[in-house]
Motif scaffolding. Structure first.
Motif, PDB file in Angstrom:
ATOM      1  N   GLY A  76     122.422 -39.412   4.626  1.00 57.20           N
ATOM      2  CA  GLY A  76     122.457 -40.802   4.126  1.00 57.20           C
ATOM      3  C   GLY A  76     122.647 -40.508   2.547  1.00 57.20           C
ATOM      4  N   VAL A  77     122.005 -39.527   1.970  1.00 56.61           N
ATOM      5  CA  VAL A  77     122.072 -39.303   0.480  1.00 56.61           C
ATOM      6  C   VAL A  77     123.396 -38.605   0.342  1.00 56.61           C
ATOM      7  CG1 VAL A  77     121.131 -37.751  -1.264  1.00 56.61           C
ATOM      8  CG2 VAL A  77     119.554 -38.946   0.340  1.00 56.61           C
ATOM      9  N   ALA A  78     123.757 -37.681   1.077  1.00 56.89           N
ATOM     10  CA  ALA A  78     125.004 -36.971   0.864  1.00 56.89           C
ATOM     11  C   ALA A  78     126.178 -38.095   0.983  1.00 56.89           C
ATOM     12  CB  ALA A  78     125.348 -35.987   2.008  1.00 56.89           C
ATOM     13  N   ALA A  79     126.249 -38.828   2.037  1.00 53.05           N
ATOM     14  CA  ALA A  79     127.222 -40.089   1.996  1.00 53.05           C
ATOM     15  C   ALA A  79     127.116 -40.869   0.863  1.00 53.05           C
ATOM     16  CB  ALA A  79     127.121 -40.754   3.344  1.00 53.05           C
ATOM     17  N   GLY A  80     125.928 -41.645   0.291  1.00 53.51           N
ATOM     18  CA  GLY A  80     125.932 -42.275  -0.624  1.00 53.51           C
ATOM     19  C   GLY A  80     126.354 -41.817  -2.091  1.00 53.51           C
ATOM     20  N   VAL A  81     126.070 -40.448  -2.229  1.00 56.92           N
ATOM     21  CA  VAL A  81     126.581 -39.917  -3.572  1.00 56.92           C
ATOM     22  C   VAL A  81     128.022 -39.691  -3.413  1.00 56.92           C
ATOM     23  CG1 VAL A  81     126.577 -37.810  -4.815  1.00 56.92           C
ATOM     24  CG2 VAL A  81     124.372 -38.818  -3.968  1.00 56.92           C
ATOM     25  N   LEU A  82     128.770 -39.623  -2.060  1.00 60.69           N
ATOM     26  CA  LEU A  82     129.971 -39.196  -2.202  1.00 60.69           C
ATOM     27  C   LEU A  82     130.924 -40.535  -2.140  1.00 60.69           C
ATOM     28  CD1 LEU A  82     132.441 -37.147  -1.519  1.00 60.69           C
ATOM     29  CD2 LEU A  82     132.010 -37.725   0.978  1.00 60.69           C
ATOM     30  N   VAL A  83     130.341 -41.445  -1.718  1.00 60.48           N
ATOM     31  CA  VAL A  83     130.980 -43.081  -1.890  1.00 60.48           C
ATOM     32  C   VAL A  83     130.894 -43.469  -3.150  1.00 60.48           C
ATOM     33  CG1 VAL A  83     130.911 -45.373  -0.956  1.00 60.48           C
ATOM     34  CG2 VAL A  83     130.879 -43.570   0.400  1.00 60.48           C
ATOM     35  N   ALA A  84     129.752 -43.134  -3.808  1.00 53.10           N
ATOM     36  CA  ALA A  84     129.571 -44.089  -5.130  1.00 53.10           C
ATOM     37  C   ALA A  84     130.102 -43.043  -6.275  1.00 53.10           C
ATOM     38  CB  ALA A  84     128.095 -43.728  -5.600  1.00 53.10           C
ATOM     39  N   ARG A  85     130.501 -41.855  -6.015  1.00 51.29           N
ATOM     40  CA  ARG A  85     131.234 -40.983  -6.889  1.00 51.29           C
ATOM     41  C   ARG A  85     132.843 -40.745  -6.763  1.00 51.29           C
ATOM     42  NH1 ARG A  85     128.832 -39.447 -11.749  1.00 51.29           N
ATOM     43  NH2 ARG A  85     129.994 -37.573 -11.581  1.00 51.29           N
ATOM     44  N   SER A  86     133.372 -40.855  -5.689  1.00 51.94           N
ATOM     45  CA  SER A  86     134.600 -40.653  -5.253  1.00 51.94           C
ATOM     46  C   SER A  86     135.065 -42.050  -4.810  1.00 51.94           C
ATOM     47  CB  SER A  86     134.933 -39.572  -4.204  1.00 51.94           C
ATOM     48  OG  SER A  86     136.004 -39.437  -3.752  1.00 51.94           O
ATOM     49  N   ARG A  87     136.343 -42.162  -5.323  1.00 49.61           N
ATOM     50  CA  ARG A  87     137.220 -43.520  -5.023  1.00 49.61           C
ATOM     51  C   ARG A  87     137.835 -43.323  -3.519  1.00 49.61           C
ATOM     52  NH1 ARG A  87     140.130 -45.889 -10.542  1.00 49.61           N
ATOM     53  NH2 ARG A  87     138.271 -46.491 -11.718  1.00 49.61           N
ATOM     54  N   LEU A  88     138.245 -42.364  -3.313  1.00 50.11           N
ATOM     55  CA  LEU A  88     139.152 -41.628  -2.160  1.00 50.11           C
ATOM     56  C   LEU A  88     138.102 -41.912  -0.997  1.00 50.11           C
ATOM     57  CD1 LEU A  88     141.235 -40.571  -0.698  1.00 50.11           C
ATOM     58  CD2 LEU A  88     140.781 -38.123  -1.173  1.00 50.11           C
ATOM     59  N   ILE A 164     126.195 -31.855 -13.391  1.00 55.67           N
ATOM     60  CA  ILE A 164     126.259 -33.223 -13.530  1.00 55.67           C
ATOM     61  C   ILE A 164     125.405 -33.633 -12.328  1.00 55.67           C
ATOM     62  CG2 ILE A 164     127.338 -35.543 -13.606  1.00 55.67           C
ATOM     63  CD1 ILE A 164     129.342 -34.227 -15.246  1.00 55.67           C
ATOM     64  N   LEU A 165     125.703 -33.365 -11.141  1.00 53.68           N
ATOM     65  CA  LEU A 165     125.005 -33.572  -9.982  1.00 53.68           C
ATOM     66  C   LEU A 165     123.613 -33.217  -9.844  1.00 53.68           C
ATOM     67  CD1 LEU A 165     125.619 -34.974  -7.032  1.00 53.68           C
ATOM     68  CD2 LEU A 165     126.057 -32.533  -6.164  1.00 53.68           C
ATOM     69  N   ALA A 166     123.393 -31.951 -10.310  1.00 53.39           N
ATOM     70  CA  ALA A 166     121.806 -31.432 -10.086  1.00 53.39           C
ATOM     71  C   ALA A 166     121.038 -31.995 -11.211  1.00 53.39           C
ATOM     72  CB  ALA A 166     122.073 -30.025 -10.164  1.00 53.39           C
ATOM     73  N   SER A 167     121.706 -32.113 -12.643  1.00 48.39           N
ATOM     74  CA  SER A 167     120.804 -32.568 -13.614  1.00 48.39           C
ATOM     75  C   SER A 167     120.767 -34.195 -13.788  1.00 48.39           C
ATOM     76  CB  SER A 167     121.254 -31.718 -14.710  1.00 48.39           C
ATOM     77  OG  SER A 167     121.162 -30.320 -14.661  1.00 48.39           O
ATOM     78  N   VAL A 168     121.864 -34.912 -13.539  1.00 46.74           N
ATOM     79  CA  VAL A 168     121.873 -36.300 -13.863  1.00 46.74           C
ATOM     80  C   VAL A 168     121.744 -37.222 -12.497  1.00 46.74           C
ATOM     81  CG1 VAL A 168     123.520 -38.040 -14.839  1.00 46.74           C
ATOM     82  CG2 VAL A 168     123.060 -35.756 -15.886  1.00 46.74           C
ATOM     83  N   VAL A 169     122.850 -36.995 -11.525  1.00 42.28           N
ATOM     84  CA  VAL A 169     123.081 -37.709 -10.550  1.00 42.28           C
ATOM     85  C   VAL A 169     121.791 -37.840  -9.523  1.00 42.28           C
ATOM     86  CG1 VAL A 169     124.468 -38.525  -8.544  1.00 42.28           C
ATOM     87  CG2 VAL A 169     125.564 -37.623 -10.589  1.00 42.28           C
ATOM     88  N   LEU A 170     121.491 -36.710  -8.903  1.00 38.97           N
ATOM     89  CA  LEU A 170     120.262 -36.732  -8.005  1.00 38.97           C
ATOM     90  C   LEU A 170     118.953 -37.196  -8.878  1.00 38.97           C
ATOM     91  CD1 LEU A 170     121.196 -33.876  -5.634  1.00 38.97           C
ATOM     92  CD2 LEU A 170     121.431 -35.995  -5.490  1.00 38.97           C
ATOM     93  N   PRO A 171     118.552 -36.471  -9.725  1.00 38.29           N
ATOM     94  CA  PRO A 171     117.448 -36.927 -10.470  1.00 38.29           C
ATOM     95  C   PRO A 171     117.189 -38.441 -10.878  1.00 38.29           C
ATOM     96  CG  PRO A 171     118.151 -34.860 -11.359  1.00 38.29           C
ATOM     97  CD  PRO A 171     119.308 -35.233 -10.589  1.00 38.29           C
TER      98      PRO A 171
END
Length: 287
Positions: A76-88, A164-171
């Motif tokens: 769920g976390v992986a899919a949520g981040v992927l959908v939110a960050r990638s238009r494709l 960005i993913l480790a320091s901004v998006v996930l935290p």
């Protein structure tokens, strides 16, 4: 201590009301005469705990719920981040996920029976599906709500996508993620118990349904109490973990002001100092 005493008193009052209504066979509109008393449930619970079947059912249900929930959390976390960050990814996965999301997880029991070679795998699949969508939606909204200033700050200092993913998006999305996890663990319990009732072999749900079929109502309530306690313990564990990982967030609690310090009507109180927001705290830690 006062709050804990109040909570215990509330629980004791509920149990006492249950005992009075069932022992007196009250039948006004609700038929409490059909219910077992608290003492009957307590005796049945003591008998179950002394036997091996209770602990086997408990272990099986916990194994199923933890396996399905952990899978749902990761996916769920992986899919949520992927959908939110990638238009494709949003264009490819978004329509499929939105079509499947309204389908109740318990309605997937026939699919699980046909798809998986064993009932155990099917129950884990149903549990995972139940928790997946709350985590996915919460993660997606939390990532999209992040301020772009954070990402720009990392890029200015030479950080790439991984940074960005480790320091901004996930935290930054952690509060929203744990909100979805709290909802997901509750939904998982609902669905795993229902799946065990339909196609399970052992488990709290399976045993509760068997007690109902043989008209063992105290045993049914033993299963209900067990489910409630297990659900409360697991949801509390998720909440405590979330508080631990998001301890940088400002915590608020209601504390009534003393009467002596309350201002008279018509006076204007000075604006309180604004606490540091999550973006500011994260940016200060990053710098």
């Amino acid at each position: 201590m006062t709050r804990y005493a109040l909570r215990l008193a509330s629980l004791a009052a509920a149990l006492g009301l249950w005992q009075v209504l069932t022992a007196a066979d009250v039948d006004l509109w609700l038929r409490f005469s059909q219910f077992p008393t608290v003492t009957d449930v307590a005796h049945a619970f003591a008998g179950r705990v002394a036997g091996p079947d209770y602990w086997t059912d408990l272990t099986d249900s916990l194994t199923r719920i933890l396996t399905g929930f952990l899978l749902a959390a990761v996916l769920g976390v992986a899919a949520g981040v992927l959908v939110a960050r990638s238009r494709l990814a949003e264009d490819l996965l978004g329509p499929v996920l939105e079509v499947v999301r309204p389908v109740p997880a318990i309605a997937l029991v026939p699919v699980a029976i046909l798809l998986f070679p064993s009932n155990e795998q099917g129950i884990v699949f149903i549990t995972c599906t139940a928790a997946f969508f709350p985590v996915l939606v919460s993660t997606r909204h939390a990532v999209r709500a992040l301020s772009p200033v954070w990402e720009e700050a990392v890029r200015t200092m030479g950080g790439g996508r991984g940074r960005i993913l480790a320091s901004v998006v996930l935290p930054g999305a952690l509060p929203g993620i744990f909100g979805g996890l709290s909802v997901g663990i509750g939904v998982s319990w609902i669905c795993v118990i229902s799946a065990e009732m339909i196609s399970g072999e052992y488990g709290v749900g399976y045993r509760t349904w068997q007690d109902y079929t043989v008209v063992d109502y105290p045993g049914v309530f033993v299963g209900m109490v067990t489910i409630g306690v297990l659900g409360w313990l697991t949801s509390t564990a998720v909440e405590l973990l979330g508080r631990r990982l998001t301890r940088w967030l400002p915590r608020t609690s209601y504390v009534p002001a003393p009467r002596s310090t309350r201002r008279a009507r018509g006076t204007t109180a000075p604006a309180p100092a604004r606490p540091a927001s999550a973006p500011e705290v994260a940016h200060d830690q990053l710098v």
